[in-house]
Enzyme design. Structure first.
Site, short mmCIF file in Angstrom:
data_model
loop_
_atom_site.label_atom_id
_atom_site.label_comp_id
_atom_site.label_asym_id
_atom_site.label_seq_id
_atom_site.Cartn_x
_atom_site.Cartn_y
_atom_site.Cartn_z
N SER A 1 0.69 -1.27 0.24
CA SER A 1 0.21 -0.13 -0.21
C SER A 1 0.83 1.31 0.01
O SER A 1 0.53 2.23 -0.68
CB SER A 1 -0.83 0.07 1.19
OG SER A 1 -1.81 -1.14 1.23
N HIS B 1 -5.54 -10.36 4.62
CA HIS B 1 -4.47 -10.74 5.51
C HIS B 1 -4.60 -11.45 6.51
O HIS B 1 -3.55 -12.23 7.05
CB HIS B 1 -3.59 -9.44 6.11
CG HIS B 1 -2.88 -8.44 5.26
ND1 HIS B 1 -1.77 -9.21 4.60
CD2 HIS B 1 -3.00 -7.15 5.12
CE1 HIS B 1 -1.30 -8.16 3.79
NE2 HIS B 1 -1.86 -7.05 4.14
N ALA C 1 7.33 3.46 7.06
CA ALA C 1 7.12 4.40 8.13
C ALA C 1 5.73 4.09 8.84
O ALA C 1 5.91 4.00 10.31
CB ALA C 1 6.81 5.96 7.53
N HIS D 1 8.04 -4.14 4.74
CA HIS D 1 8.29 -3.21 6.00
C HIS D 1 9.86 -3.18 6.11
O HIS D 1 10.40 -2.21 6.64
CB HIS D 1 7.49 -3.72 7.25
CG HIS D 1 6.12 -3.33 6.93
ND1 HIS D 1 5.46 -2.19 7.36
CD2 HIS D 1 5.31 -4.19 6.44
CE1 HIS D 1 4.44 -1.94 6.89
NE2 HIS D 1 3.95 -3.23 6.48
#
Length: 506
Positions: A63, A400, A255, A124
């Protein structure tokens, strides 16, 4: 001919396309609105992974990447590839911020605490970045403690044993794993501070479950019925917590899911929960920028490049009004990431955030806050905005969980919202682009293991033009082509920085 008003970009987060119906929540769900649009409106597909979105070849999108590319209107080189390249070409050990970190920790005779995702999911963080940092710091004679964040979401749900074992096997002398913590606890982004506290308490104060070694921690969690994402914060061996003079290095390069835990560990004046006594860190380093607030107490190894003339900035520069809407889970994506990493709204940019439900996992409430999002979307469509960007989180967030029936319910709820949006846009005389930032819930079973599939996919996503110009057709493209398409509908020129191409063929 006047421009349609509003022009709406409707992002169905995690809604990919796959020919096979088996374990495909998009295909198996009842989606009368989506089916009608695909049958009657110009449509095509978009690529959301690999070099088309600034990632290494074969790397699935996510995303952050998706919304950054959408807002930029150009392919943006993402952090994963940039850090990979720095490691491969040998410049990583000489990174100025890393050298500064090394000097400060050495000066205080401290230990370097490294926190990162222990998987190769690449969304991530990446295990190879963690290994490289450990090698550099241990090579400088600095003791290293690793806070291993297990994944199970961007990789298989029970793969942590393999990744932790891989890490253990390559640890140099002077490096050890101090805690093992599932990302559910350490990587929250919805102010579920009770979770974050348990993660930070383990890192700071060595409280939580205990295991003799990291691999035993994973095995014990599995025996308790915890898959990797949910591994309870576990203290390994005789790890006793962080001390004054120690340094902390966060290896995550995305982030949104790093902000809360970092604030709990070091933000001055932090009061969301009782952290207990925090150490006087000698240095506090992040792989990337996490926010302007974090920049006040952290240094950065790889600052974000400035993205000029994003979609929002360009629309604002023409004196037009815009509206962004999503629920909590995806709110940063339609604001911060879509605006090229800037927190502040553009002039004339209004926002609404629906609160995501406070449930342990979203399969328990697959509708999430979509009804609230839909209510405010319909209201905004009739309120005179020129551009509206909306994100429906359900297909991704419920996807998910690996629960097919829940994912189908999520898709059906979003389809109901889509129906309301189409009706409102038609009534207002506007136009709408319906698309997704990446796939997810169209693949709910891992074809290799037969177990739940909880990660994003590299499948194409739909792009549909609703109420477009007469005779218009769409051609296939990539996410960077969406902003130029929206500008064409709004009858605005395209800034030279945007190298994407409109998807509309006259």
């Amino acid at each position: 001919m006047t421009a349609p008003k509003p022009v709406v970009l409707c992002i169905l987060d995690g809604w990919g396309l796959r020919a096979e119906r088996e374990a495909n929540a998009v295909a198996l769900a009842e989606t009368p609105t989506f089916d009608r649009l695909m049958a009657t409106c110009p449509n095509a597909t978009l690529v959301t992974h690999g070099p088309d979105v600034g990632l290494p070849r074969g790397q699935m999108g996510n995303s952050e990447v998706g919304h950054t590319n959408i807002g930029a209107g150009r392919v943006v080189a993402m952090d994963l590839g940039a850090i990979d390249l720095a490691i491969e070409e040998g410049s990583f050990p000489q990174n100025p911020a890393l050298r500064d970190f090394i000097g400060k920790v050495k000066a205080k005779s401290g230990t370097a605490h490294l926190m990162g995702v222990v998987s190769d999911g690449g969304v991530h963080g990446h295990i190879q970045h963690l290994i490289s940092a450990v090698e550099v710091l241990a090579g400088e004679g600095i003791p290293v403690v690793i806070h291993a964040i297990t994944d199970g979401r961007d990789v298989a749900p029970t793969s942590a044993g393999e990744f932790v074992g891989q890490l253990v096997r390559v640890l140099p002398e002077g490096a050890r794993i101090g805690t093992v913590i599932g990302r559910y606890w350490a990587m929250d982004r919805d102010k579920r501070w009770d979770r974050v506290k348990r993660a930070s308490d383990a890192m700071l104060h060595a409280t939580g479950e205990h295991a003799p070694d990291a691999e035993a921690a994973v095995a014990a969690a599995l025996a308790r019925g915890e898959t990797d994402e949910f591994i309870a914060p576990t203290v390994v061996g005789d790890y006793a917590g962080a001390r004054d003079g120690d340094g902390f290095f966060c290896l995550n390069f995305r982030a949104d899911r790093a902000r809360e835990i970092l604030a709990g560990l070091a933000q001055p004046g932090f009061d969301a929960y009782d952290t207990g006594a925090r150490p006087d860190w000698s240095a506090f380093l992040g792989m990337v920028d996490y926010s302007k607030e974090h920049d006040r107490f952290m240094t950065t190894a790889y600052p974000k490049p400035v993205i000029r003339n994003t979609l929002g900035e360009w629309v604002a520069s023409h004196g037009l009004r815009q509206f962004r809407i999503a629920e909590t889970e995806k709110y940063p994506h339609v604001t911060f990431f879509l605006n090229g990493g800037r927190e502040a709204p553009e002039t004339g940019e209004d926002r609404y955030m629906a609160n995501s439900p406070k449930v342990a996992t979203y399969d328990l409430q697959p509708e999430m806050s979509a009804p609230d999002v839909s209510d405010h979307l319909v209201e905004a469509i009739g309120a005179g905005y020129d551009l509206i960007v909306v994100n429906y989180a359900n297909p991704d967030m419920v996807g998910h969980t690996g629960d097919l029936k829940a994912a189908m319910a999520a898709v059906e709820e979003v389809d109901r919202g889509l129906g309301r949006a189409v009706e409102a846009v038609t009534k207002a005389g506007g136009a709408m682009i319906v698309t997704a930032d990446h796939g997810n819930c169209e693949t709910m079973v891992d074809p290799e293991t037969g177990g739940p599939h909880t990660a994003h996919t590299t499948n194409p996503v739909p792009v549909i033009l609703v109420n477009g110009p007469a005779g218009a057709r769409l051609h296939a493209g990539r996410l960077a082509d969406l902003a130029p398409t929206l500008l064409q509908l709004m009858q605005l020129p395209q800034p030279e920085e945007m190298t994407g191409r409109s998807l509309i063929d006259a």
